[in-house]
Design a protein around this motif. Structure first.
Motif, PDB file in Angstrom:
ATOM      1  N   PHE A  95      68.885  85.685   1.759  1.00 29.91           N
ATOM      2  CA  PHE A  95      68.725  87.058   1.269  1.00 29.91           C
ATOM      3  C   PHE A  95      69.879  87.421   0.331  1.00 29.91           C
ATOM      4  O   PHE A  95      69.657  88.046  -0.707  1.00 29.91           O
ATOM      5  CB  PHE A  95      68.670  88.026   2.442  1.00 29.91           C
ATOM      6  N   LEU A  96      71.093  87.057   0.677  1.00 24.20           N
ATOM      7  CA  LEU A  96      72.239  87.394  -0.152  1.00 24.20           C
ATOM      8  C   LEU A  96      72.153  86.721  -1.524  1.00 24.20           C
ATOM      9  O   LEU A  96      72.469  87.336  -2.547  1.00 24.20           O
ATOM     10  CB  LEU A  96      73.535  86.993   0.560  1.00 24.20           C
ATOM     11  N   TRP A  97      71.715  85.443  -1.550  1.00 23.68           N
ATOM     12  CA  TRP A  97      71.567  84.747  -2.829  1.00 23.68           C
ATOM     13  C   TRP A  97      70.502  85.432  -3.683  1.00 23.68           C
ATOM     14  O   TRP A  97      70.689  85.634  -4.898  1.00 23.68           O
ATOM     15  CB  TRP A  97      71.181  83.279  -2.596  1.00 23.68           C
ATOM     16  N   LEU A  98      69.381  85.788  -3.058  1.00 25.78           N
ATOM     17  CA  LEU A  98      68.310  86.441  -3.805  1.00 25.78           C
ATOM     18  C   LEU A  98      68.763  87.807  -4.320  1.00 25.78           C
ATOM     19  O   LEU A  98      68.502  88.176  -5.467  1.00 25.78           O
ATOM     20  CB  LEU A  98      67.073  86.598  -2.920  1.00 25.78           C
ATOM     21  N   ALA A  99      69.442  88.584  -3.476  1.00 26.33           N
ATOM     22  CA  ALA A  99      69.923  89.903  -3.888  1.00 26.33           C
ATOM     23  C   ALA A  99      70.915  89.788  -5.039  1.00 26.33           C
ATOM     24  O   ALA A  99      70.871  90.570  -6.006  1.00 26.33           O
ATOM     25  CB  ALA A  99      70.563  90.623  -2.707  1.00 26.33           C
ATOM     26  N   ALA A 100      71.815  88.808  -4.960  1.00 29.19           N
ATOM     27  CA  ALA A 100      72.780  88.618  -6.049  1.00 29.19           C
ATOM     28  C   ALA A 100      72.066  88.257  -7.350  1.00 29.19           C
ATOM     29  O   ALA A 100      72.419  88.742  -8.429  1.00 29.19           O
ATOM     30  CB  ALA A 100      73.778  87.522  -5.665  1.00 29.19           C
ATOM     31  N   GLY A 101      71.051  87.402  -7.238  1.00 35.54           N
ATOM     32  CA  GLY A 101      70.297  87.038  -8.434  1.00 35.54           C
ATOM     33  C   GLY A 101      69.573  88.234  -9.037  1.00 35.54           C
ATOM     34  O   GLY A 101      69.546  88.402 -10.270  1.00 35.54           O
ATOM     35  N   GLU A 102      68.991  89.079  -8.185  1.00 33.59           N
ATOM     36  CA  GLU A 102      68.297  90.271  -8.687  1.00 33.59           C
ATOM     37  C   GLU A 102      69.269  91.229  -9.370  1.00 33.59           C
ATOM     38  O   GLU A 102      68.945  91.815 -10.413  1.00 33.59           O
ATOM     39  CB  GLU A 102      67.573  90.975  -7.539  1.00 33.59           C
ATOM     40  N   VAL A 103      70.439  91.418  -8.784  1.00 33.23           N
ATOM     41  CA  VAL A 103      71.443  92.298  -9.397  1.00 33.23           C
ATOM     42  C   VAL A 103      71.838  91.768 -10.775  1.00 33.23           C
ATOM     43  O   VAL A 103      71.974  92.530 -11.747  1.00 33.23           O
ATOM     44  CB  VAL A 103      72.684  92.414  -8.482  1.00 33.23           C
ATOM     45  N   PHE A 104      72.006  90.455 -10.890  1.00 33.40           N
ATOM     46  CA  PHE A 104      72.351  89.867 -12.185  1.00 33.40           C
ATOM     47  C   PHE A 104      71.239  90.104 -13.199  1.00 33.40           C
ATOM     48  O   PHE A 104      71.494  90.488 -14.357  1.00 33.40           O
ATOM     49  CB  PHE A 104      72.599  88.361 -12.023  1.00 33.40           C
ATOM     50  N   LEU A 105      69.973  89.885 -12.795  1.00 32.58           N
ATOM     51  CA  LEU A 105      68.850  90.074 -13.720  1.00 32.58           C
ATOM     52  C   LEU A 105      68.719  91.532 -14.151  1.00 32.58           C
ATOM     53  O   LEU A 105      68.454  91.833 -15.320  1.00 32.58           O
ATOM     54  CB  LEU A 105      67.553  89.596 -13.062  1.00 32.58           C
ATOM     55  N   ILE A 106      68.895  92.461 -13.194  1.00 35.21           N
ATOM     56  CA  ILE A 106      68.796  93.885 -13.528  1.00 35.21           C
ATOM     57  C   ILE A 106      69.916  94.295 -14.477  1.00 35.21           C
ATOM     58  O   ILE A 106      69.710  95.069 -15.418  1.00 35.21           O
ATOM     59  CB  ILE A 106      68.816  94.728 -12.241  1.00 35.21           C
ATOM     60  N   ALA A 107      71.119  93.764 -14.246  1.00 36.04           N
ATOM     61  CA  ALA A 107      72.232  94.071 -15.148  1.00 36.04           C
ATOM     62  C   ALA A 107      71.950  93.543 -16.555  1.00 36.04           C
ATOM     63  O   ALA A 107      72.220  94.219 -17.559  1.00 36.04           O
ATOM     64  CB  ALA A 107      73.528  93.470 -14.605  1.00 36.04           C
ATOM     65  N   ALA A 108      71.384  92.340 -16.636  1.00 38.69           N
ATOM     66  CA  ALA A 108      71.054  91.779 -17.946  1.00 38.69           C
ATOM     67  C   ALA A 108      69.980  92.618 -18.633  1.00 38.69           C
ATOM     68  O   ALA A 108      70.048  92.877 -19.848  1.00 38.69           O
ATOM     69  CB  ALA A 108      70.583  90.333 -17.789  1.00 38.69           C
ATOM     70  N   ALA A 109      68.969  93.055 -17.867  1.00 29.76           N
ATOM     71  CA  ALA A 109      67.910  93.883 -18.445  1.00 29.76           C
ATOM     72  C   ALA A 109      68.461  95.219 -18.923  1.00 29.76           C
ATOM     73  O   ALA A 109      68.061  95.733 -19.980  1.00 29.76           O
ATOM     74  CB  ALA A 109      66.799  94.106 -17.421  1.00 29.76           C
ATOM     75  N   THR A 110      69.394  95.790 -18.167  1.00 23.87           N
ATOM     76  CA  THR A 110      70.004  97.058 -18.579  1.00 23.87           C
ATOM     77  C   THR A 110      70.800  96.889 -19.866  1.00 23.87           C
ATOM     78  O   THR A 110      70.737  97.732 -20.774  1.00 23.87           O
ATOM     79  CB  THR A 110      70.907  97.591 -17.459  1.00 23.87           C
ATOM     80  N   GLY A 111      71.543  95.800 -19.966  1.00 23.77           N
ATOM     81  CA  GLY A 111      72.290  95.538 -21.193  1.00 23.77           C
ATOM     82  C   GLY A 111      71.376  95.329 -22.390  1.00 23.77           C
ATOM     83  O   GLY A 111      71.641  95.823 -23.491  1.00 23.77           O
ATOM     84  N   LEU A 112      70.265  94.607 -22.180  1.00 27.23           N
ATOM     85  CA  LEU A 112      69.312  94.405 -23.267  1.00 27.23           C
ATOM     86  C   LEU A 112      68.680  95.719 -23.700  1.00 27.23           C
ATOM     87  O   LEU A 112      68.432  95.952 -24.894  1.00 27.23           O
ATOM     88  CB  LEU A 112      68.224  93.425 -22.835  1.00 27.23           C
TER      89      LEU A 112
END
Length: 401
Positions: free
Chosen positions: A66-83
């Motif tokens: 769960f922690l790995w998946l949550a960290a990955g989602e946070v990274f993807l959301i941050a990238a989407a926000t930056g884009l």
């Protein structure tokens, strides 16, 4: 929410790209491609969490997954926000600056005044409405998806009636045409068409959906969940538990609330908000659909949670709901001044009746539609009552002999 986000992104791209080639030949297009990839990855992460990670947490308390998946989602959301921030500062291939308007109708509705309505025009005029299209296609897809599932064990494996599927699909077609066809084109400039559009949604499209018996289909194909979460089965099985909730769900009260909700669109500032703002229009569209469901359910003998409504209560609901809607129609014809004069009275139409005459025409159309549907529903209620009485007599005779 995921589908709505994807649909809004597609709609935004359609108005800002001049051709599909812009996706790979412009910086704006490449950013859209990257955002699409991130959206797909986030959807995959949500699916993986639901199908795999939650099961592992229940079975072995493996929190690391769960922690790995949550960290990955946070990274993807941050990238989407930056884009998204970069995209907002990048000039699209099609400029955002609006073209100069040439008429009051175009200034208010963003579209030129349509041509005078004729039979050929009514059948061939189209304008894409993303909300209406998404609603119609979404309802059709979810119904057919449930329909293609195997019947649950213990339901008898009976075939689902073709008439119910046809009714649901017909309701979706009506929604699509009413929002994307001629009614959607002429509704912003004519009160009569605007009222007819919402009347067709609430009093024709939604009753067809109710006749499709989606709740019964879900109970036939989808089992209740056992993990404490809520899905389609739990949604269609929901019943009000409080005394106030049960009172509000009474057939007559539900029909009255639905009719009053429809009337509120045209007797309150809600209509102005729906004409002047996009969010207001979505709220008005939703209100018309919900009001139609509140009226159609008791008319067709259906109760919240899958119960049945007795014939006498159906008659009461029919009289209350149809009477309230007929009263609204008579108000528009006989008593009310021009509704939203700053909108409908300044369109500059050179065809059709003036604003007041058009409003009275809309009231007459609503009255005719309400009376027609009241007669049809009354005939169905009478037929259902005679059938049930005949069945009861037959059972009594069998018991005596």
């Amino acid at each position: 929410c995921y589908g709505a986000l994807a649909a809004s992104g597609i709609a935004s791209a359609l108005v800002r790209l001049s051709a599909p080639l812009d996706l790979v030949t412009t910086a704006y297009g490449w950013m859209l491609v990257l955002k699409t990839v991130l959206l797909v990855l986030l959807g995959g992460a949500g699916w993986w969490q639901r199908r795999r990670v939650l099961g592992r947490l229940r079975d072995s308390d493996r929190r690391r997954d769960f922690l790995w998946l949550a960290a990955g989602e946070v990274f993807l959301i941050a990238a989407a926000t930056g884009l998204a921030a970069a995209l907002s500062n990048t000039a699209p291939p099609v400029p955002d600056e609006p073209e100069p308007v040439t008429s009051t109708a175009e200034a208010l509705t963003d579209y030129p005044l349509p041509a005078p309505p004729e039979l050929a025009t009514l059948l061939t005029t189209w304008r894409v409405d993303v909300a209406g299209m998404a609603l119609a296609l979404g309802l059709a897809v979810i119904y057919l998806w449930v329909h293609l599932r195997r019947p649950l064990t213990g339901t008898g494996g009976r075939r689902w009636p073709v008439a119910r599927t046809s009714a649901w699909v017909a309701g979706c077609v009506v929604i699509f045409w009413v929002t994307n066809g001629a009614p959607g084109v002429y509704a912003p400039v004519q009160f009569s068409v605007h009222l007819s559009q919402h009347a067709l949604l609430a009093l024709v499209a939604v009753p067809l959906l109710v006749a499709g018996r989606f709740g019964d289909l879900v109970r036939d194909r989808i089992a209740p969940r056992s993990d404490g979460s809520a899905g389609l089965r739990e949604l269609v099985d929901w019943k009000p538990r409080s005394r106030a909730g049960r009172w509000l769900a009474h057939p007559a009260v539900l029909a009255l609330l639905g009719a009053a909700g429809f009337a509120a669109i045209y007797l309150t500032p809600a209509l102005g908000a729906g004409l002047h703002t996009a969010p207001g229009r979505l709220v008005v569209l939703t209100a018309a659909v919900v009001a139609g469901a509140a009226v159609a359910l008791p008319f067709q003998g259906r109760a919240l949670g899958g119960g049945m409504v007795a014939g006498r209560e159906r008659w009461v609901a029919l009289v209350v709901g149809a009477g309230f809607l007929a009263g609204l129609a008579l108000l528009l014809v006989l008593a009310l001044p021009v509704v939203e004069p700053d909108w409908f009275a300044v369109m500059g139409r050179t065809w059709g009746p003036d604003a007041f005459g058009d409003q009275r025409l809309g009231g007459r159309v609503l009255l005719a539609l309400v009376l027609t549907l009241a007669v049809l529903h009354g005939a169905v209620i009478s037929r259902s009552r005679r059938s049930s009485e005949g069945l009861s007599v037959g059972r009594s005779a069998s018991a005596r002999y």
